[in-house]
Motif scaffolding. Structure first.
Motif, PDB file in Angstrom:
ATOM      1  N   MET A   1       0.828  -1.184   0.000  1.00 42.00           N
ATOM      2  CA  MET A   1       0.000   0.000   0.000  1.00 42.00           C
ATOM      3  C   MET A   1       0.872   1.247   0.000  1.00 42.00           C
ATOM      4  N   VAL A   2       1.944   1.247   0.770  1.00 44.43           N
ATOM      5  CA  VAL A   2       2.800   2.424   0.873  1.00 44.43           C
ATOM      6  C   VAL A   2       3.613   2.618  -0.396  1.00 44.43           C
ATOM      7  N   LEU A   3       4.005   1.532  -1.058  1.00 47.34           N
ATOM      8  CA  LEU A   3       4.885   1.649  -2.209  1.00 47.34           C
ATOM      9  C   LEU A   3       4.235   2.421  -3.354  1.00 47.34           C
ATOM     10  N   GLN A   4       2.977   2.164  -3.630  1.00 50.07           N
ATOM     11  CA  GLN A   4       2.303   2.912  -4.686  1.00 50.07           C
ATOM     12  C   GLN A   4       2.115   4.369  -4.301  1.00 50.07           C
ATOM     13  N   LEU A   5       1.881   4.602  -3.039  1.00 50.34           N
ATOM     14  CA  LEU A   5       1.737   5.968  -2.562  1.00 50.34           C
ATOM     15  C   LEU A   5       3.031   6.753  -2.741  1.00 50.34           C
ATOM     16  N   LEU A   6       4.168   6.108  -2.520  1.00 50.54           N
ATOM     17  CA  LEU A   6       5.447   6.784  -2.705  1.00 50.54           C
ATOM     18  C   LEU A   6       5.681   7.153  -4.163  1.00 50.54           C
ATOM     19  N   ILE A   7       5.238   6.320  -5.090  1.00 49.61           N
ATOM     20  CA  ILE A   7       5.362   6.659  -6.511  1.00 49.61           C
ATOM     21  C   ILE A   7       4.511   7.877  -6.832  1.00 49.61           C
ATOM     22  N   VAL A   8       3.295   7.922  -6.317  1.00 48.26           N
ATOM     23  CA  VAL A   8       2.416   9.072  -6.558  1.00 48.26           C
ATOM     24  C   VAL A   8       3.019  10.342  -5.964  1.00 48.26           C
ATOM     25  N   ILE A   9       3.581  10.241  -4.767  1.00 45.58           N
ATOM     26  CA  ILE A   9       4.200  11.412  -4.137  1.00 45.58           C
ATOM     27  C   ILE A   9       5.393  11.886  -4.959  1.00 45.58           C
ATOM     28  N   ALA A  10       6.217  10.964  -5.445  1.00 50.21           N
ATOM     29  CA  ALA A  10       7.379  11.342  -6.254  1.00 50.21           C
ATOM     30  C   ALA A  10       6.941  11.986  -7.565  1.00 50.21           C
ATOM     31  N   GLN A  11       5.901  11.450  -8.185  1.00 54.35           N
ATOM     32  CA  GLN A  11       5.417  12.032  -9.432  1.00 54.35           C
ATOM     33  C   GLN A  11       4.803  13.403  -9.199  1.00 54.35           C
ATOM     34  N   THR A  12       4.152  13.585  -8.073  1.00 55.99           N
ATOM     35  CA  THR A  12       3.548  14.877  -7.771  1.00 55.99           C
ATOM     36  C   THR A  12       4.611  15.932  -7.489  1.00 55.99           C
ATOM     37  N   ALA A  13       5.690  15.525  -6.833  1.00 58.59           N
ATOM     38  CA  ALA A  13       6.741  16.478  -6.487  1.00 58.59           C
ATOM     39  C   ALA A  13       7.624  16.817  -7.679  1.00 58.59           C
ATOM     40  N   ALA A  14       7.673  15.961  -8.682  1.00 62.03           N
ATOM     41  CA  ALA A  14       8.549  16.180  -9.837  1.00 62.03           C
ATOM     42  C   ALA A  14       7.881  17.098 -10.852  1.00 62.03           C
ATOM     43  N   PRO A  15       8.698  17.823 -11.598  1.00 60.67           N
ATOM     44  CA  PRO A  15       8.122  18.619 -12.699  1.00 60.67           C
ATOM     45  C   PRO A  15       7.486  17.709 -13.745  1.00 60.67           C
ATOM     46  N   ALA A  16       6.583  18.268 -14.524  1.00 64.77           N
ATOM     47  CA  ALA A  16       5.827  17.466 -15.488  1.00 64.77           C
ATOM     48  C   ALA A  16       6.721  16.792 -16.521  1.00 64.77           C
ATOM     49  N   ASP A  17       7.825  17.424 -16.886  1.00 61.57           N
ATOM     50  CA  ASP A  17       8.691  16.831 -17.901  1.00 61.57           C
ATOM     51  C   ASP A  17       9.645  15.783 -17.319  1.00 61.57           C
ATOM     52  N   SER A  18       9.591  15.541 -16.015  1.00 57.94           N
ATOM     53  CA  SER A  18      10.474  14.565 -15.374  1.00 57.94           C
ATOM     54  C   SER A  18       9.712  13.458 -14.656  1.00 57.94           C
ATOM     55  N   LEU A  19       8.473  13.202 -15.060  1.00 58.65           N
ATOM     56  CA  LEU A  19       7.680  12.164 -14.389  1.00 58.65           C
ATOM     57  C   LEU A  19       8.279  10.776 -14.553  1.00 58.65           C
ATOM     58  N   GLY A  20       8.796  10.497 -15.734  1.00 64.57           N
ATOM     59  CA  GLY A  20       9.409   9.193 -15.967  1.00 64.57           C
ATOM     60  C   GLY A  20      10.658   8.988 -15.127  1.00 64.57           C
ATOM     61  N   VAL A  21      11.441  10.060 -14.983  1.00 61.85           N
ATOM     62  CA  VAL A  21      12.654   9.980 -14.164  1.00 61.85           C
ATOM     63  C   VAL A  21      12.278   9.741 -12.706  1.00 61.85           C
ATOM     64  N   ALA A  22      11.262  10.424 -12.224  1.00 63.33           N
ATOM     65  CA  ALA A  22      10.830  10.261 -10.834  1.00 63.33           C
ATOM     66  C   ALA A  22      10.329   8.836 -10.590  1.00 63.33           C
ATOM     67  N   SER A  23       9.517   8.318 -11.494  1.00 65.33           N
ATOM     68  CA  SER A  23       8.999   6.952 -11.341  1.00 65.33           C
ATOM     69  C   SER A  23      10.127   5.935 -11.396  1.00 65.33           C
ATOM     70  N   GLY A  24      11.026   6.108 -12.347  1.00 65.50           N
ATOM     71  CA  GLY A  24      12.144   5.182 -12.485  1.00 65.50           C
ATOM     72  C   GLY A  24      13.063   5.185 -11.279  1.00 65.50           C
ATOM     73  N   THR A  25      13.288   6.373 -10.719  1.00 55.32           N
ATOM     74  CA  THR A  25      14.143   6.475  -9.537  1.00 55.32           C
ATOM     75  C   THR A  25      13.523   5.753  -8.350  1.00 55.32           C
ATOM     76  N   VAL A  26      12.223   5.921  -8.159  1.00 54.38           N
ATOM     77  CA  VAL A  26      11.552   5.248  -7.050  1.00 54.38           C
ATOM     78  C   VAL A  26      11.628   3.734  -7.218  1.00 54.38           C
ATOM     79  N   VAL A  27      11.377   3.240  -8.418  1.00 55.25           N
ATOM     80  CA  VAL A  27      11.416   1.793  -8.657  1.00 55.25           C
ATOM     81  C   VAL A  27      12.836   1.257  -8.487  1.00 55.25           C
TER      82      VAL A  27
END
Length: 117
Positions: A1-27
Motif C-alpha cells: 500500500m505504501v509503495l504505490q503511494l510513494l510513486i504518486v508522491i514522487a510524481q507529484t513532487a517532480a516537474p511534469a517533464d520529469s515524471l518518468g525519471v521520478a517513477s524510475g528512480t523510485v522503482v
C-alpha cells in the motif's frame, strides 16, 4: 500500500517533464533496497547459524534417528531466524518514520500547465 503511494508522491513532487525519471528512480531505489535487505538478512542468518551446523546435525540425525539431534538443528534455525527478524526491526521502524516524515503533497489537477498544448 505504501509503495504505490510513494510513486504518486514522487510524481507529484517532480516537474511534469520529469515524471518518468521520478517513477524510475523510485522503482530503482525500491529494487536496490530489496536487494540490500535480502543480502543483509542472509548474512545475519548465516553468521548466526554458524556455517554448516544445521546441515551436519540434520545428516547425523537422519543416520542415527535421534530426535534430540533433529530438535537441535531445528533450534539452531529458529535462533538464526530470530536474529534476522530482530535485526530487521530497526530498519522497519526507520522506514516507517521516513514515510511519516513525507510532507503532504497536493496532487496536480492537470499534467500540463495552462498555456501549453
Amino acid at each position: 500500500m505504501v509503495l504505490q503511494l510513494l510513486i504518486v508522491i514522487a510524481q507529484t513532487a517532480a516537474p511534469a517533464d520529469s515524471l518518468g525519471v521520478a517513477s524510475g528512480t523510485v522503482v530503482f531505489l525500491r529494487s536496490m533496497g530489496g536487494a540490500f535487505g535480502v543480502a543483509l538478512s542472509g548474512a545475519v542468518f548465516t553468521a548466526r547459524l554458524g556455517g554448516d551446523t544445521v546441515t551436519s546435525l540434520a545428516a547425523v540425525a537422519r543416520r542415527m534417528r535421534d530426535p534430540a539431534l533433529a530438535a537441535s538443528s531445528h533450534e539452531a534455525v529458529a535462533n538464526a531466524m530470530t536474529a534476522v527478524f530482530t535485526t530487521g526491526v530497526p530498519f522497519a521502524l526507520l522506514a516507517f518514520a521516513a514515510v511519516l516524515a513525507v510532507l503532504a503533497v497536493t496532487p496536480r489537477s492537470r499534467l500540463v500547465p495552462d498555456g501549453r498544448a
